[in-house]
Design a protein around this motif. Structure first.
Motif, PDB file in Angstrom:
ATOM      1  N   UNK A 151       0.845  -1.188   0.000  1.00 10.99           N
ATOM      2  CA  UNK A 151       0.000   0.000   0.000  1.00 10.99           C
ATOM      3  C   UNK A 151       0.882   1.239   0.000  1.00 10.99           C
ATOM      4  N   UNK A 152       0.747   2.046  -1.042  1.00 10.77           N
ATOM      5  CA  UNK A 152       1.481   3.295  -1.157  1.00 10.77           C
ATOM      6  C   UNK A 152       0.468   4.434  -1.226  1.00 10.77           C
ATOM      7  N   UNK A 153       0.246   5.096  -0.122  1.00 14.23           N
ATOM      8  CA  UNK A 153      -0.752   6.153  -0.065  1.00 14.23           C
ATOM      9  C   UNK A 153      -1.410   6.200   1.292  1.00 14.23           C
ATOM     10  N   UNK A 154      -2.573   6.819   1.349  1.00 13.61           N
ATOM     11  CA  UNK A 154      -3.270   7.015   2.608  1.00 13.61           C
ATOM     12  C   UNK A 154      -4.656   6.382   2.575  1.00 13.61           C
ATOM     13  N   UNK A 155      -5.087   5.942   3.743  1.00 11.75           N
ATOM     14  CA  UNK A 155      -6.447   5.444   3.980  1.00 11.75           C
ATOM     15  C   UNK A 155      -6.800   4.290   3.050  1.00 11.75           C
ATOM     16  N   UNK A 156      -5.850   3.434   2.799  1.00 11.56           N
ATOM     17  CA  UNK A 156      -6.106   2.231   2.021  1.00 11.56           C
ATOM     18  C   UNK A 156      -6.407   1.054   2.942  1.00 11.56           C
ATOM     19  N   UNK A 157      -7.150   0.083   2.436  1.00 10.85           N
ATOM     20  CA  UNK A 157      -7.531  -1.076   3.229  1.00 10.85           C
ATOM     21  C   UNK A 157      -7.370  -2.343   2.406  1.00 10.85           C
ATOM     22  N   UNK A 158      -6.748  -3.354   3.013  1.00  8.38           N
ATOM     23  CA  UNK A 158      -6.569  -4.641   2.345  1.00  8.38           C
ATOM     24  C   UNK A 158      -6.888  -5.758   3.323  1.00  8.38           C
ATOM     25  N   UNK A 159      -7.827  -6.635   2.932  1.00  8.99           N
ATOM     26  CA  UNK A 159      -8.221  -7.783   3.751  1.00  8.99           C
ATOM     27  C   UNK A 159      -8.068  -9.039   2.906  1.00  8.99           C
ATOM     28  N   UNK A 160      -7.191  -9.930   3.338  1.00  7.47           N
ATOM     29  CA  UNK A 160      -6.948 -11.186   2.641  1.00  7.47           C
ATOM     30  C   UNK A 160      -7.229 -12.342   3.579  1.00  7.47           C
ATOM     31  N   UNK A 161      -8.118 -13.236   3.157  1.00  7.18           N
ATOM     32  CA  UNK A 161      -8.453 -14.425   3.932  1.00  7.18           C
ATOM     33  C   UNK A 161      -8.252 -15.643   3.043  1.00  7.18           C
ATOM     34  N   UNK A 162      -7.432 -16.567   3.471  1.00  8.34           N
ATOM     35  CA  UNK A 162      -7.166 -17.789   2.716  1.00  8.34           C
ATOM     36  C   UNK A 162      -7.250 -18.976   3.665  1.00  8.34           C
ATOM     37  N   UNK A 163      -8.164 -19.908   3.338  1.00  8.50           N
ATOM     38  CA  UNK A 163      -8.421 -21.024   4.241  1.00  8.50           C
ATOM     39  C   UNK A 163      -8.079 -22.375   3.639  1.00  8.50           C
TER      40      UNK A 163
END
Length: 502
Positions: A151-163
């Protein structure tokens, strides 16, 4: 700079400076914590909690800044955590359970939060944050999974779910207010937003959501540069591929949903503004954009494609402005190819049966093509070159064929309707202001030129109407000149008419 180790003296010194650190260790575990304050005056310290249960764990933590917290929990064998956090108010949490995990977190900014949970064995997680107020949450419950976030910047969101096992999730973006939500259930899936090279994707307010439940699926958006793009890839079967490839523009919305197995949807190089594309395939072995032929260039295009059977194929190219295309195929083994290269083209195609084939091209302005086939093994072809042309083809039956080619300007209202089986319409129009309407009801009717060639209408102001009601009727001939009008009506069986105007 102060380096803290697992000793009573170090903990006492840290407490005196307003910082806190704790560590629990088992045999052959290693913890290294480095904390550096940068605020002058009042001390605002970091807080670090490290708990290690098991053997061969490694934690290397560096905090440079003020008001940062880090919580590391390792339980199992041979887990590794590497954290380098520079800034203020950053929060890092890593929880590793079972064996052979690795997590690397690099933060350069303020008020960022990174959470990593790893279970089972052999999972890897990497997060690189450069900016402020970013959020990363990576959960891996399985074996040999890998998650990569940049993430390069502001107020970014990343959600990774691997099962599952052997999954790879990635979200790389440069900009502000981007959201990425990737969930993968199953094995050997690849999903996320991948850059063209080692650099991150560029753009603002891009939304991506990839959901894959099955094995060997590939759902990704690659090489994004633009603003306010929305992507949604949802695949629930096995061996599906949803791929946008390279998108440049703003306010584009692309949604790909595949529920069967071995389905493929490509968009390849997508360039333009305000494009809205929705692709839905339910069944097996369906293809939209084979070998990256599907392409969008221009602005304000609206494309809606849906295939519900098996072994259906669609290829499209849209270049120009304000194109509206809608395709619906519900049977099996249907083929469709269309292209709109001009302005304000409207193409509506539908196949409801099996083994149908539709081909439509439009080159010019204000062209309108509408094809409907309800039956099996029907073929419809339309090729438009010029301006203000309209074509309407409707076939209700089996093994019918229509081929129409229009070259010229201001051709209007070309219609072809066949209701029955084994009917044929072969027509070529060259000129201006021609109006043609052909209706065939029954079986084995033929409308075309002589010697099995197409019926040629050439000139200006021609009007042609042909109606055949019955079986095995035949109309052949040609029309050349200006201001001509032909009207042929045949009712019954085995009628034949030859009309030639020159």
């Amino acid at each position: 700079m102060r380096t803290q180790t697992k000793s009573i003296i170090a903990l006492a010194i840290a407490a005196g400076l307003g910082m806190s650190s704790s560590a629990l260790a088992d045999s052959l575990n290693s913890t290294t914590v480095t904390q550096t304050l940068v605020t002058a005056g009042d001390v605002v310290g970091q807080e670090t909690y490290v708990t290690q249960t098991g053997e061969e764990h490694t934690t290397i933590l560096n905090q440079e800044g003020d008001g940062q917290t880090a919580t590391i929990v390792q339980d199992g064998w041979w887990a590794e955590v590497y954290v380098d956090s520079k800034g203020q108010g950053n929060d890092v949490e890593v929880n590793q359970v079972a064996d052979w995990h690795a997590a690397t977190i690099d933060i350069n900014g303020d008020n960022n939060e990174a959470l990593v949970e790893q279970a089972d064995d052999w999972n890897q997680a990497s997060a690189a944050i450069s900016g402020n107020d970013n959020f990363v949450d990576m959960v891996q419950d399985g074996s040999q999974n890998e998650s990569v976030v940049e993430l390069l910047g502001d107020t970014n969101s990343a959600i990774l779910v691997q099962e599952g096992s052997g999954n790879y999730g990635v979200f790389r973006v440069e900009g502000n207010d981007n959201d990425g939500d990737i969930t993968q259930y199953g094995d050997n899936n690849v999903g996320g937003m991948v850059s063209l090279d080692i650099t991150a994707n560029q753009g603002n307010n891009n939304d991506i959501e990839v959901y894959q439940e099955g094995d060997d699926n590939f759902g990704a958006i690659k090489g994004v540069a633009g603003d306010n793009n929305n992507f949604l890839v949802s695949q629930e079967g096995n061996s599906n591929t949803g791929f946008v490839y390279s998108l440049t523009g703003a306010d584009n919305e692309i949604e790909i949903s595949q529920e069967g197995n071995s389905n493929t949807a490509y968009l390849a190089l997508t360039t333009g503004d305000d494009n809205d594309v929705e692709i839905t395939q339910t069944g097996d072995n369906n293809t939209i954009g084979d070998t990256l032929i599907a392409d969008i260039q221009g602005g304000d295009n609206n494309i809606d494609l849906e295939q519900e059977g098996n072994n259906n194929s669609t290829e499209f190219q849209v270049w120009g402005n304000d194109n509206d295309i809608d395709l619906d195929q519900e049977g099996d083994t249907n083929l469709a190819t269309f292209g709109a290269y001009g302005d304000d083209n409207d193409i509506d195609m539908s196949s409801d049966g099996n083994n149908n084939e539709i081909t439509a091209f439009a080159n010019g302005e204000d062209n309108d093509i509408e094809v409907h086939q309800d039956g099996n093994t029907n073929f419809a072809y339309a090729d438009l070159q010029g301006n203000d042309n309209e074509v309407d083809i409707d076939q209700d039956g089996n093994e019918n064929e229509v081929a129409i080619t229009i070259v010229g300007l201001d051709n209007t209202d070309i219609e072809a309707t066949q209701n029955g089986d084994l009917n044929l319409i072969d027509l070529i129009i060259m000129g201006e202001e021609n109006s043609v309407m052909v209706t065939q009801t029954g079986n084995g009717n033929w409308f075309g030129g002589e010697d099995e060639s197409a019926f040629m209408v050439e000139g200006m102001g021609n009007s042609l109407m042909v109606a055949q009601n019955g079986n095995d009727n035949l109309v052949t001939g040609s029309q050349t000149g200006m201001g001509n009008s032909i009207s042929v009506t045949q009712t019954g069986d085995f009628n034949s008419a030859v009309v030639i105007q020159n």
